[in-house]
Design an enzyme around this catalytic site. Structure first.
Site, mmCIF file in Angstrom:
data_model
loop_
_atom_site.group_PDB
_atom_site.id
_atom_site.type_symbol
_atom_site.label_atom_id
_atom_site.label_comp_id
_atom_site.label_asym_id
_atom_site.label_seq_id
_atom_site.Cartn_x
_atom_site.Cartn_y
_atom_site.Cartn_z
ATOM 1 N N GLY A 161 -12.959 -14.289 -13.280
ATOM 2 C CA GLY A 161 -12.722 -14.163 -11.847
ATOM 3 C C GLY A 161 -11.232 -14.232 -11.561
ATOM 4 N N ARG A 162 -10.887 -14.673 -10.360
ATOM 5 C CA ARG A 162 -9.476 -14.722 -9.976
ATOM 6 C C ARG A 162 -8.665 -15.589 -10.934
ATOM 7 N NH1 ARG A 162 -12.142 -15.516 -4.968
ATOM 8 N NH2 ARG A 162 -11.782 -13.893 -3.410
ATOM 9 N N ILE A 163 -9.179 -16.787 -11.238
ATOM 10 C CA ILE A 163 -8.418 -17.716 -12.074
ATOM 11 C C ILE A 163 -8.347 -17.201 -13.507
ATOM 12 C CG2 ILE A 163 -8.342 -20.064 -12.994
ATOM 13 C CD1 ILE A 163 -9.753 -20.944 -10.370
ATOM 14 N N ARG A 184 -19.957 -12.473 -16.778
ATOM 15 C CA ARG A 184 -21.302 -12.036 -16.426
ATOM 16 C C ARG A 184 -21.354 -10.528 -16.220
ATOM 17 N NH1 ARG A 184 -23.661 -14.675 -11.112
ATOM 18 N NH2 ARG A 184 -21.810 -13.611 -10.314
ATOM 19 N N ILE A 243 -11.507 -25.905 -17.637
ATOM 20 C CA ILE A 243 -11.080 -26.209 -16.270
ATOM 21 C C ILE A 243 -12.119 -25.688 -15.274
ATOM 22 C CG2 ILE A 243 -8.612 -26.290 -16.776
ATOM 23 C CD1 ILE A 243 -8.446 -23.406 -15.608
ATOM 24 N N ALA A 244 -13.346 -25.452 -15.763
ATOM 25 C CA ALA A 244 -14.394 -24.884 -14.919
ATOM 26 C C ALA A 244 -15.108 -25.991 -14.148
ATOM 27 C CB ALA A 244 -15.370 -24.091 -15.783
ATOM 28 N N ARG A 245 -16.207 -26.465 -14.676
ATOM 29 C CA ARG A 245 -16.974 -27.559 -14.104
ATOM 30 C C ARG A 245 -17.605 -28.334 -15.245
ATOM 31 N NH1 ARG A 245 -14.781 -27.217 -9.901
ATOM 32 N NH2 ARG A 245 -15.625 -27.105 -7.792
ATOM 33 N N GLU A 274 -18.892 -36.599 -14.021
ATOM 34 C CA GLU A 274 -17.628 -37.211 -13.610
ATOM 35 C C GLU A 274 -17.787 -37.943 -12.281
ATOM 36 O OE1 GLU A 274 -15.106 -33.697 -11.473
ATOM 37 O OE2 GLU A 274 -15.367 -33.438 -13.640
ATOM 38 N N HIS A 292 -9.701 -34.071 -13.350
ATOM 39 C CA HIS A 292 -10.043 -33.002 -12.411
ATOM 40 C C HIS A 292 -8.896 -32.754 -11.432
ATOM 41 C CE1 HIS A 292 -13.777 -30.887 -10.565
ATOM 42 N NE2 HIS A 292 -12.685 -30.175 -10.344
ATOM 43 N N ILE A 293 -7.746 -32.385 -11.981
ATOM 44 C CA ILE A 293 -6.543 -32.219 -11.161
ATOM 45 C C ILE A 293 -5.941 -30.817 -11.277
ATOM 46 C CG2 ILE A 293 -5.935 -34.670 -11.134
ATOM 47 C CD1 ILE A 293 -3.933 -34.068 -13.431
#
Length: 334
Positions: A161-163, A184, A243-245, A274, A292-293
């Site tokens: 995606g964008r990131i 996907r 860095i996703a989830r 978390e 998560h920063i």
């Protein structure tokens, strides 16, 4: 508070935020601004939402069917996060509650951090600093914390995606990396060319990546997308950066792979469950852990909160929220 405040909608700001955000909302609403550091518990959130037409949340507060049932006045849930797996959008839509998130404003900042975390992982920065602080640096040696190169290596991106595309640009243009990705759905050829990336299937991505960066959203389909079997496909010299989830990676399996050096190292900004961190991850040296920063620059966090506030004002004053996830709820009921 002016004399007409009792006729204005009530909204809750569910986390401590920039004072100017509260001030901006106060021009339109009666605002209950939660000032605590710890998040509200589910029962506290329900209690604070009584009579509220809207709420500004982060990626932490759970908005589900039970909460909506208990808070019948709620008309808008506006998040300052990009991910919204904490919000049951279908349940909100069924009750004609507008939901919005905050895409776009944190893309470049998060990509900066993801690339920095990947580099810190590859070059063993955190591990070597801990060793130095412990007073163990006595002499130099040729292999002292020798890591792996980033320039010229193969960058694997899971989620484009964008990131993901912003990370690809940094790798290809800034570091001369060969970029492969899995998503996907495949990007149009022009978009692939713009970031010098080639599409491969997931097993191939895992096999060829020197540095794997994970940027997919968390969904039931991506739960433990990377587990023991997937980690076994990676090179023993490879690194993994998430860095996703939390929940996209099986943290227990990852800790085991790191302990046995099945992969070289990992950098993690997100964790399953978390703020709790799987205890096994705290015992291995070859992992960089951050709380998560990835979007945590002051300008970006302010922009995230501003966008959430813009959505909330629009949703409750008859305007079009710019990043609504279910704009159909704004149409007149049939």
């Amino acid at each position: 508070m002016n004399s007409s405040s009792s006729t204005r909608p009530r909204v809750l700001v569910a986390r401590r935020l920039f004072p100017e955000i509260t001030e901006r909302l106060s021009a339109h609403f009666e605002v209950d601004a939660y000032a605590g550091v710890a998040p509200l518990s589910p029962s506290e959130l329900v209690a604070r939402l009584q009579g509220c037409a809207g709420v500004l949340v982060t990626g932490t507060e759970r908005i589900d069917a039970a909460l909506l049932e208990a808070c019948p006045a709620l008309r808008a849930v506006c998040s300052m996060a990009v991910g919204y797996n904490n919000i049951d959008v279908a349940a909100c839509t069924a009750r004609r509650v507008l939901v919005s998130n905050a895409p776009g404003v944190l893309t470049e900042t998060t990509a900066d951090f993801g690339f920095a975390l990947m580099m810190a992982t590859a070059r063993r920065i955190s591990e070597s600093e801990h060793w130095l602080r412990a007073g163990q640096w006595k002499q130099w040696s040729y292999d002292l914390f020798a890591g792996s190169d980033v320039h010229g290596a193969t960058l694997g991106i899971l989620g484009m995606g964008r990131i993901g595309q912003a990370i690809a640009r940094r790798g290809a243009l800034g570091f001369g990396m060969s970029v492969a990705y899995h998503n996907r759905s495949r990007l149009p050829p022009a978009d692939e060319a713009a970031v010098s990336a080639r599409y491969v299937d997931l097993p191939e991505l895992l096999r060829i990546a020197d540095h794997l960066v994970i940027v997919v959203p968390y969904t039931p389909q991506t739960h433990h997308l990377i587990g023991a079997a997937e980690l076994a496909l990676m090179k023993p010299t490879a690194t993994l950066t998430n860095i996703a989830r939390g929940g996209v990676v099986d943290d227990r399996a990852l800790a085991e792979a790191l302990k046995l050096r099945r992969i070289a190292a990992a950098g993690l900004d997100v964790f399953e469950g978390e703020p709790q961190v799987h205890p096994d991850l705290l015992t291995v040296p070859n992992v960089v852990l951050t709380p998560h920063i990835a979007s945590a620059s002051l300008p970006t966090r302010r922009a995230m909160a501003e966008l959430a506030a813009t959505n909330l004002v629009a949703a409750l004053t008859g305007a079009q929220p710019p990043t609504a996830l279910n704009p159909e709820v704004l149409a007149p009921a049939a």
